[in-house]
Enzyme design. Sequence first.
Site, mmCIF file in Angstrom:
data_model
loop_
_atom_site.group_PDB
_atom_site.id
_atom_site.type_symbol
_atom_site.label_atom_id
_atom_site.label_comp_id
_atom_site.label_asym_id
_atom_site.label_seq_id
_atom_site.Cartn_x
_atom_site.Cartn_y
_atom_site.Cartn_z
ATOM 1 N N GLY A 1 0.831 -1.196 0.000
ATOM 2 C CA GLY A 1 0.000 0.000 0.000
ATOM 3 C C GLY A 1 0.863 1.243 0.000
ATOM 4 C CB CYS B 1 5.342 -4.067 0.261
ATOM 5 S SG CYS B 1 6.215 -2.499 -0.035
ATOM 6 C CE1 TYR B 2 1.108 0.944 5.748
ATOM 7 C CE2 TYR B 2 -0.486 -0.855 5.737
ATOM 8 C CZ TYR B 2 -0.032 0.356 6.252
ATOM 9 O OH TYR B 2 -0.732 0.979 7.266
ATOM 10 C CG HIS C 1 5.795 -5.641 -4.469
ATOM 11 N ND1 HIS C 1 4.504 -5.505 -3.988
ATOM 12 C CD2 HIS C 1 6.471 -4.532 -4.075
ATOM 13 C CE1 HIS C 1 4.409 -4.355 -3.340
ATOM 14 N NE2 HIS C 1 5.582 -3.748 -3.382
ATOM 15 C CD GLU D 1 2.782 -8.360 -5.349
ATOM 16 O OE1 GLU D 1 2.504 -7.211 -4.958
ATOM 17 O OE2 GLU D 1 3.552 -9.121 -4.713
ATOM 18 N N GLY E 1 -22.282 -10.373 -27.271
ATOM 19 C CA GLY E 1 -21.468 -10.998 -28.302
ATOM 20 C C GLY E 1 -20.000 -11.058 -27.932
ATOM 21 C CG ASP F 1 -16.494 -10.777 -20.156
ATOM 22 O OD1 ASP F 1 -15.558 -11.587 -20.244
ATOM 23 O OD2 ASP F 1 -16.324 -9.551 -20.023
ATOM 24 C CE LYS G 1 -12.397 -9.841 -20.663
ATOM 25 N NZ LYS G 1 -13.725 -9.781 -21.321
#
Length: 530
Positions: free
Chosen positions: A65, A92-93, A187, A189, A242, A245, A386
Amino acid sequence: MSVIIKIMRDIHNEKILILDFGSQYTQLIARRVRECGVYSEIVPFDTEKEIIKENNLKGIILSGGPSSVYIPDAPIVDKKIFEFGVPVLGICYGMQLMAHLFGGCVSKAAKREYGRAELIIDDDSDIFKNITLDSTHRTPNSITVWMSHGDRIEKMPDRFVPIAHTDNSSIASMKSKDSRLFGLQFHPEVVHTPHGIEVFKNFIYNICHCSPTWTMASFIEYSVEDIRKRVGEKRVMCALSGGVDSSVTAVLIHRAIGDRLTCVFVNNGLLRKDEAEKVVSAFRDNFHINLVYVDAEDRFLNKLRGVTDPEEKRRIIGREFIAVFEEESERIGGFDFLAQGTLYPDVIESVSFKGPSATIKTHHNVGGLPADMEFELIEPLRELFKDEVRLLGKELNIPDEILWRQPFPGPGLAIRILGEVTKERLVMIKEADAIILEEIKRVGLYRDVWQSFAVLLPVKTVGVMGDERTYEHVIGLRAVTSKDGMTADWVKLPYDLLGTISNRIINEVKGINRVVYDISSKPPSTIEWE
């Protein structure tokens, strides 16, 4: 039946909860956990501890953060979460907060650490177990990591020990003496930490003792049974655009309830050039699902007349969609449920970690719908990113030409026309947008680009055409790469391609005399301009 019941129990049975402190990388943490085959959710840091503790919690991750733990009103988590008996990982934070809450000292660093760093591992028994080391480093037992912090831990909490360091951070990672609480200053990630996924696997599998049960095959089984149970013998109307999703939503629900599903495709006039014809043709050619086409172009444009505020546009479009669906429901013969393709990023962006007041923007699927609509919502993809939706579509045997369509916003071109939406402006943006897509496809970049589209700017500029002065509109070209839409980088399109697109738009689209290229990334910008 017993097999299905087991799958339904297992799919969310092992959950990693991520407490969000406002990091731009929080969504990446959730995705990395899911890549390990374990379900993860993001909740605001100040979520009540009773909610955090509920159902099937196997571990907690505290995100990074922008704040500092020692300033007034810093975001602080209830310390009782550390008493739940599940492992906690602070990033981190999150690590600094953990140190602060347990009596350590965190202060501003003399030298900010940002970018790649060489992490020297001092203890490889837990979270760094079996990590692939970087042989190119000057120091043994080291890996490349990505740092982004201006604070540092000056004093270690009594019940913790350091387990890794860098030249600039003597405490770059720590753990509690019972090996249940862990902190990482870097980090794991982000892709800039090459072995970050190995760190996550150690935490998820070896420390939290999770199993990889989160798969799209198991998600299908769970969702089909859940939809059947919820819908019973009633009928469902699906809002079909269309795109990926809504198409995946329709096929998934059809697998669950068959002909009790009817898809309604509403042409609101805000679609791309020839979009309506292409959607109806593709859907009818590939699926055997009831489809109703509604031409409502004039209706939507009348409602949008004179409106310039983007949030108001979204609300108007959301309300009008529901009105159309309710009318179609009455005309066709009664539906109790409305299905739509809401995704997890829609939910995240519509509910900020700071609360509704800090919401980035209202998504049409989340905040743009009226509270008094007649339908009950079904959103089977609400938990998915997604890329997970595309994996799900693959499991459902949906053709690639549908699965790999670039995302298109629910409010359509209304939020790509900055200012009032008029028929004249729609013609300009449709023609410009079609040229962009044609040229992107021509050079074979369509699948490599997350989204590529035109934005009609609310300004006019001076130009010269045929030795005469012009004063006409400007098109902004936007092309980004992304994996899930939560973060995105602008695409370094070839100069020749940019030149071709600009030349074609200016020469072929009446009313345009200038094209500019948007080179902003997300964050700090969003993908759409509104």
